[in-house]
Write a protein that holds these residues in place. Structure first.
Motif, PDB file in Angstrom:
ATOM      1  N   LEU A 236       0.825  -1.212   0.000  1.00 22.14           N
ATOM      2  CA  LEU A 236       0.000   0.000   0.000  1.00 22.14           C
ATOM      3  C   LEU A 236       0.861   1.265   0.000  1.00 22.14           C
ATOM      4  O   LEU A 236       0.621   2.201  -0.768  1.00 22.14           O
ATOM      5  CB  LEU A 236      -0.944   0.004   1.203  1.00 22.14           C
ATOM      6  CG  LEU A 236      -2.103  -0.993   1.163  1.00 22.14           C
ATOM      7  CD1 LEU A 236      -2.874  -0.965   2.478  1.00 22.14           C
ATOM      8  CD2 LEU A 236      -3.012  -0.691  -0.001  1.00 22.14           C
ATOM      9  N   LEU A 237       1.855   1.295   0.836  1.00 21.55           N
ATOM     10  CA  LEU A 237       2.722   2.471   0.892  1.00 21.55           C
ATOM     11  C   LEU A 237       3.579   2.615  -0.373  1.00 21.55           C
ATOM     12  O   LEU A 237       3.877   3.733  -0.792  1.00 21.55           O
ATOM     13  CB  LEU A 237       3.591   2.431   2.137  1.00 21.55           C
ATOM     14  CG  LEU A 237       2.823   2.599   3.462  1.00 21.55           C
ATOM     15  CD1 LEU A 237       3.754   2.407   4.644  1.00 21.55           C
ATOM     16  CD2 LEU A 237       2.147   3.949   3.508  1.00 21.55           C
ATOM     17  N   LEU A 238       3.944   1.504  -0.980  1.00 25.70           N
ATOM     18  CA  LEU A 238       4.677   1.550  -2.246  1.00 25.70           C
ATOM     19  C   LEU A 238       3.807   2.170  -3.334  1.00 25.70           C
ATOM     20  O   LEU A 238       4.273   3.016  -4.105  1.00 25.70           O
ATOM     21  CB  LEU A 238       5.127   0.142  -2.653  1.00 25.70           C
ATOM     22  CG  LEU A 238       5.887   0.041  -3.969  1.00 25.70           C
ATOM     23  CD1 LEU A 238       7.230   0.742  -3.848  1.00 25.70           C
ATOM     24  CD2 LEU A 238       6.077  -1.408  -4.354  1.00 25.70           C
ATOM     25  N   ILE A 239       2.554   1.786  -3.393  1.00 29.88           N
ATOM     26  CA  ILE A 239       1.632   2.352  -4.383  1.00 29.88           C
ATOM     27  C   ILE A 239       1.446   3.847  -4.150  1.00 29.88           C
ATOM     28  O   ILE A 239       1.469   4.645  -5.087  1.00 29.88           O
ATOM     29  CB  ILE A 239       0.285   1.586  -4.353  1.00 29.88           C
ATOM     30  CG1 ILE A 239       0.483   0.170  -4.884  1.00 29.88           C
ATOM     31  CG2 ILE A 239      -0.784   2.318  -5.139  1.00 29.88           C
ATOM     32  CD1 ILE A 239      -0.711  -0.739  -4.683  1.00 29.88           C
ATOM     33  N   VAL A 240       1.287   4.255  -2.899  1.00 29.43           N
ATOM     34  CA  VAL A 240       1.113   5.674  -2.580  1.00 29.43           C
ATOM     35  C   VAL A 240       2.368   6.464  -2.942  1.00 29.43           C
ATOM     36  O   VAL A 240       2.283   7.546  -3.525  1.00 29.43           O
ATOM     37  CB  VAL A 240       0.752   5.846  -1.087  1.00 29.43           C
ATOM     38  CG1 VAL A 240       0.842   7.307  -0.660  1.00 29.43           C
ATOM     39  CG2 VAL A 240      -0.620   5.281  -0.802  1.00 29.43           C
ATOM     40  N   SER A 241       3.531   5.935  -2.649  1.00 25.43           N
ATOM     41  CA  SER A 241       4.762   6.664  -2.955  1.00 25.43           C
ATOM     42  C   SER A 241       5.000   6.760  -4.462  1.00 25.43           C
ATOM     43  O   SER A 241       5.450   7.802  -4.953  1.00 25.43           O
ATOM     44  CB  SER A 241       5.959   6.024  -2.262  1.00 25.43           C
ATOM     45  OG  SER A 241       6.157   4.723  -2.744  1.00 25.43           O
TER      46      SER A 241
ATOM     47  N   ALA B  90       2.857  12.220  -9.620  1.00 25.06           N
ATOM     48  CA  ALA B  90       2.115  13.482  -9.572  1.00 25.06           C
ATOM     49  C   ALA B  90       3.040  14.682  -9.739  1.00 25.06           C
ATOM     50  O   ALA B  90       2.617  15.725 -10.253  1.00 25.06           O
ATOM     51  CB  ALA B  90       1.356  13.579  -8.255  1.00 25.06           C
ATOM     52  N   PHE B  91       4.304  14.568  -9.330  1.00 26.68           N
ATOM     53  CA  PHE B  91       5.224  15.689  -9.434  1.00 26.68           C
ATOM     54  C   PHE B  91       6.030  15.701 -10.729  1.00 26.68           C
ATOM     55  O   PHE B  91       6.741  16.665 -10.989  1.00 26.68           O
ATOM     56  CB  PHE B  91       6.182  15.714  -8.237  1.00 26.68           C
ATOM     57  CG  PHE B  91       5.521  16.201  -6.987  1.00 26.68           C
ATOM     58  CD1 PHE B  91       5.275  17.537  -6.808  1.00 26.68           C
ATOM     59  CD2 PHE B  91       5.133  15.311  -6.004  1.00 26.68           C
ATOM     60  CE1 PHE B  91       4.658  18.002  -5.657  1.00 26.68           C
ATOM     61  CE2 PHE B  91       4.515  15.753  -4.853  1.00 26.68           C
ATOM     62  CZ  PHE B  91       4.272  17.099  -4.679  1.00 26.68           C
ATOM     63  N   LEU B  92       5.934  14.690 -11.548  1.00 25.66           N
ATOM     64  CA  LEU B  92       6.636  14.686 -12.828  1.00 25.66           C
ATOM     65  C   LEU B  92       5.918  15.606 -13.803  1.00 25.66           C
ATOM     66  O   LEU B  92       4.691  15.650 -13.834  1.00 25.66           O
ATOM     67  CB  LEU B  92       6.705  13.268 -13.395  1.00 25.66           C
ATOM     68  CG  LEU B  92       7.590  12.286 -12.636  1.00 25.66           C
ATOM     69  CD1 LEU B  92       7.494  10.908 -13.260  1.00 25.66           C
ATOM     70  CD2 LEU B  92       9.026  12.750 -12.629  1.00 25.66           C
TER      71      LEU B  92
END
Length: 115
Positions: free
Chosen positions: A15-20, A26-28
């Motif tokens: 879950l945290l891997l997907i969020v990261s 999003a910032f690219l």
């Protein structure tokens, strides 16, 4: 149903891997910037301004004078080419020399394009 500690850790990791990964995506940059002067169109426009400036002046123009005259050119967009400097002009000249091996200096460009 009781979950093992390692199973819970694995689920939280995924879950945290997907969020990261989503946060990085999003910032690219997804679209081209309005003042992007590295595109082929911008390079061709700068090349045209450079050649036109050389044609309008004599063949003994120095790189410093060429830079000043290019920045003062009416077709030069100062908002788009705000990063333009003498080093960038040198790279433009080098790329012109590579594409046209018979030209070795600004005088050669002047003689070639004046005809």
């Amino acid at each position: 149903m009781e979950l093992d500690t390692s199973t819970l850790m694995f689920i939280f990791f995924i879950l945290l891997l997907i969020v990261s990964i989503w946060k990085i995506y999003a910032f690219l940059p997804n679209k081209q910037l309005a003042d992007d002067d590295t595109t082929d169109e911008a390079q061709n426009e700068l090349n045209a301004i450079m050649i036109k400036t050389i044609q309008n002046h004599n063949e003994n123009i120095s790189i410093d004078e060429l830079f000043v005259y290019m920045v003062e050119n009416e077709n030069f967009n100062k908002e788009k080419y705000w990063r333009f400097n003498k080093n960038r002009l040198n790279k433009l000249l080098e790329s012109y020399y590579i594409k046209n091996p018979h030209a070795n200096c600004i005088a050669d460009i002047y003689k070639e394009t004046k005809v």
